[in-house]
Design a protein around this motif. Structure first.
Motif: not given
Length: 887
Positions: A606-634
């Motif tokens: 019987x194997x009991x898993x060890x715990x790994x720290x949770x690292x958050x849920x990342x970026x929330x992306x709107x499925x209607x528009x998708x992930x946009x590329x970063x705007x270029x600097x002026x």
């Protein structure tokens, strides 16, 4: 059930090392030949013993971290090295749901998806009370088209997302009523992708879609009715083999189809019931080609028929049953190591989450514990990847988890919260009109993501297993003197094992008590510890008794050599009457045979898993528009850069702004003085400062100051009648090779005269054939044509690359074409609606240099000199004519 194996190249091994994880060794039966590295085409018979009773040993490591609330299924993208997971919290309105992209190496959730919403109609209501998320359940990836396919089980839909941007690219909800009627969705659960097709399991059928066009192709009917009993919960689609395996839930069968011909099954495998009186519920299927075996899991009924059936892949013949109890659900296989992974959906057994099965012997070698105890659900899905084996535990171990993908059912707006109001509840008493009120907030509990690896390490000794069950051949014999006195015991006994025997009807004739029974071996010829009576036992008042007798060996008895070895036969005698005074004299003989003990697997680890720290849920992306590329600097706005001024330029008088409704009238332009050097600055016609990212000067282009028809803005600073241009090949220190002079004022508003990017009827500009400011003009023209063909936006910001074309159809804010280069001359009439342009090669040729001379101060000086010479010649001719007439 999802698997990486049917898409991966052969030779993959699960060798990934997990840091800070629990390491245990488990074993599976191994024959002598297998221990030496020689594999037979098929595994040895289930439970069979090898000559040396050895088992494979493995190093098992497991770790766990916080996953999604309401986790369901997993998929792996080889192309993007990404793990995908779905999660939807049920019960009322589905206000918390998402799809997650996970790094399989670190178990970090990188991105989650803000799903679309659908109307929320409460149970027993007829009208919507708000909205809910279009929950995600089944999932698989299409690496050919770089998409993710998801089933929306509750909404009866299928949705497809782009793997790169997470934008929704297709949904069956967008189909017309006629198209949806042809599909006839019924609880879509799992989706699998192979051979350019997506297979969606529904009740009684499998729906097939084209993965490139999303067109519905056909419906595969796998059962005579379409209800819960015939649902295709999971499936195995093997692209390398060209086969699809569909288990039918309560039809006790698996139907196998050819991926090229889905009209009828190639084979139907009847599923074995270990307990004929209980339901089976076939749940999942997986194939191990190296062992030529099919594995079918079943949840069973109240612990009965819960396990895995093993079948010959060629014939469909039943080979073995692996009994597990609980609720055996999802399967996947590591074919290179012949290890099968199985999930247990029963939440009541915390030590049983994922089973590790040795496919070569059909024995459970290890189990990985759940992350919760006494939960309603256990582990739902498992998938094998190059980075390890992943499973989703639905025990809800992480309480009050804060997530960004929950919504308000009334507005549909996303919020970050640890609780959720899952719609409304009817607060009215029974029989009264409905009184719908918001439900109480419910805590959001996140489930567990588990990662494990299993690496072969060698062999380990098994344990001796006594003969049991039907192999023992249990019999009952009667006493010759008293038919009521009986003895029951096994007639086949394992060598070295204790011998268990029982009796009934052995009563003492006087009073309410039982007889005393003595036991002898081989009619008293064998003595143990110097006594021919091997043992005695006292029966109870009903005459019942039982005894465990010692096995005679050379150390404890008079037996010699192999006289009690495997294959020998012996008699056990049971006697009463002489030991207890007044007892009835009886005798019964039980004949036995000594058998070779079987080799059993070591105790399951019987194997009991060890715990790994949770690292958050990342970026929330709107499925209607998708992930946009970063705007270029002026980009840095260009400063006006004057050309060299050897002498004072000719200053022009300010020109009045033209009316927007009237064409600009060209005023007579005074002749330049002889000191003009080409640095004349108009009152706004030279070049204006362009929008950020639209600098024609950076491409070496020449700002044109003559608008086409109607191309004057209401804020025009001048009429553009003065145009000063340099030879592009002549670089000045101040201009840095930009090859142009720029006006200080000019129009800042684009007008609506000629088409964008055009000056009058400039065909050259439309075709992208203008030369580049620097580099090879021929290649620059090709680049410009490509940009034009690809519908490049006007005033494209990428003008800074040397040798790049200006795309041929780019405009500055004066309405003139920007980005043209080489040796060009243009003329235009303000307000006339006409313009012309002549372009000549600029690859350092003499014609180009001569043509561009007209754009320099020297050219204008020559023009003035020529005009003066013509006037002088005319005067001389007039004087001569008058003199002639006078004569």
């Amino acid at each position: 059930m999802f698997s990486y194996n049917n898409f991966r190249p052969r030779g993959f091994k699960v060798w990934a090392t997990v840091s800070a994880a629990t390491a245990l060794t488990f074993a599976g039966t191994l024959t002598a030949a297998q221990a030496d590295g020689a594999m037979s085409p098929a595994a040895p018979a289930h439970g069979s013993a090898s000559a040396t009773c050895e088992y494979r040993s493995f190093d098992v490591r497991a770790e766990q971290t916080q996953g999604l609330p309401g986790q369901y299924q997993l998929a792996y993208s080889k192309k993007n090295d990404a793990l995908w997971a779905t999660g939807t919290v049920l019960g009322g309105a589905s206000t918390t749901a998402t799809i997650a992209k996970i790094d399989p190496q670190t178990m970090k959730v990188e991105k989650t998806v803000a799903l679309d919403t659908v109307p929320y109609v409460p149970k027993h209501a007829t009208e919507p009370a708000g909205v809910q998320l279009k929950g995600a359940f089944g999932i698989d990836v299409d690496d050919v088209n770089n998409t993710v396919w998801v089933t929306n089980t509750v909404a009866n839909e299928v949705t497809v997302y782009d793997q790169a941007t997470l934008k929704e690219v297709f949904s069956t909800s967008k189909l017309s009523q006629d198209e949806r009627a042809k599909i006839d969705f019924a609880h879509p659960r799992e989706v699998r992708v192979a051979d350019g097709k997506a297979f969606v399991g529904v009740r009684g059928s499998v729906l097939v879609f084209d993965t490139k066009t999303y067109a519905f192709l056909q419906k595969i009917t796998v059962a005579d009715v379409e209800d819960k009993t015939t649902a295709v919960m999971n499936m195995w689609v093997d692209e390398s083999e060209g086969r699809a395996y569909f288990p039918v839930r309560m039809r006790d069968e698996v139907k196998i189809y050819d991926l090229k011909d889905l009209s009828q099954p190639l084979q139907v495998v009847k599923v074995h019931k270990q307990d004929p009186g209980a339901n089976l519920y076939a749940s999942d299927v997986v194939v191990d080609h190296s062992l030529n075996e099919i594995y079918v899991s079943s949840q069973g009924d109240k612990g009965k028929n819960s396990g895995v059936g093993v079948y010959d892949k060629t014939t469909g013949e039943f080979k073995a049953w692996i009994d597990l109890g609980g609720r055996a659900l999802s399967l996947d296989a590591d074919e290179d190591n012949d290890v099968v992974y199985l999930t247990d959906f029963d939440g009541k057994s915390p030590d049983k989450g994922v089973y590790v099965i040795d496919g070569r012997t059909h024995t459970v070698a290890a189990s990985v514990a759940k992350n919760s105890s006494d939960a309603p659900f256990g582990v739902n899905d498992v998938v094998v990847t190059p980075k390890g084996v992943f499973a989703v535990d639905k025990g809800g171990a992480y309480k009050n988890a804060e997530v960004p993908f929950t919504i308000d059912y009334r507005t549909g707006k996303f919020t970050t919260a640890s609780t959720s109001v899952k719609g409304v509840q009817n607060k009215a008493p029974e029989g009264a009109p409905a009184d719908w009120q918001p439900a109480e907030p419910t805590p959001i509990n996140a489930d567990t993501l588990v990662k494990l690896t299993a690496s072969p390490t060698g062999t380990v000794k098994g344990q001796t297993k006594p003969v049991t069950g039907s192999e023992a051949n249990v019999k009952t014999v009667e006493s010759r003197q008293d038919a009521e006195a009986k003895v029951t015991g096994a007639t086949v006994v394992s060598e070295g094992q204790a011998i268990k025997v029982s009796g009934t009807g052995w009563k003492y004739p006087k009073g309410a008590e039982g007889s005393t029974i003595a036991v002898k071996y081989d009619r008293g010829k064998v003595s143990i510890n110097g006594d021919a009576v091997i043992g005695t036992v006292e029966a109870d008042a009903e005459g019942n008794w039982s005894i465990e007798l010692p096995y005679p060996t050379a150390d404890n008895s008079t037996v010699k050599d192999a006289s009690w070895g495997p294959g020998t036969s012996h008699t056990l005698s049971f006697l009463s009457g002489s030991i207890k005074e007044g007892d009835t004299s009886r005798g019964a003989n039980l004949d036995i045979t000594i058998a070779q003990p079987t080799c059993g697997a070591p105790e399951t680890m019987h194997v009991t898993p060890t715990n790994r720290d949770f690292q958050g849920y990342g970026t929330l992306v709107d499925s209607k528009v998708g992930e946009m590329a970063p705007a270029p600097a002026d980009p840095v706005k260009p400063e006006p850069m004057p050309a060299p001024s050897p002498s004072e330029p000719v200053k022009q008088e300010p020109m009045p702004n033209p009316s927007p409704s009237e064409p600009v009238k060209q005023e007579p332009m005074p002749a330049p003085a002889s000191s003009t050097d080409g640095d004349s600055k108009g009152s706004g016609a030279g070049n204006t400062e362009q929008d950020p990212g639209k600098r024609a000067s950076e491409a070496g282009g020449q700002a044109q100051g003559q608008p086409g028809a109607g191309q004057q803005g209401p804020q025009a600073g001048g009429q553009g009648q003065t145009q000063v241009q340099q030879d592009p090949g002549q670089k000045t220190p101040e201009a840095g090779g930009q090859g142009q002079t720029q006006g200080q004022q000019g129009s800042t508003t684009k007008s609506t005269g000629a088409a964008p990017g055009e000056t009058g009827d400039d065909a050259s500009t439309k075709e992208g054939g203008s030369s580049a400011a620097t580099g090879d003009p021929a290649s620059a023209g090709d680049d410009g044509r490509k940009a034009s063909e690809n519908n490049a936006p006007e005033n494209s910001g990428d003008h800074g690359n040397a040798g790049a074309a200006a795309s041929g159809n780019t405009m500055n804010n004066n309405g003139g074409a920007s980005g043209t280069s080489g040796s060009q001359s243009q003329s235009g009439t303000n307000g006339s609606g006409t313009a012309s342009q002549t372009s000549t090669p600029s690859n350092n040729s003499a014609p180009a240099a001569q043509s561009s001379l007209a754009h320099t101060g020297a050219g204008k000086l020559m023009w003035v000199a020529g005009l003066g010479a013509a006037a002088l010649a005319t005067g001389v001719a007039v004087v001569a004519l008058r003199r002639k007439k006078a004569h």
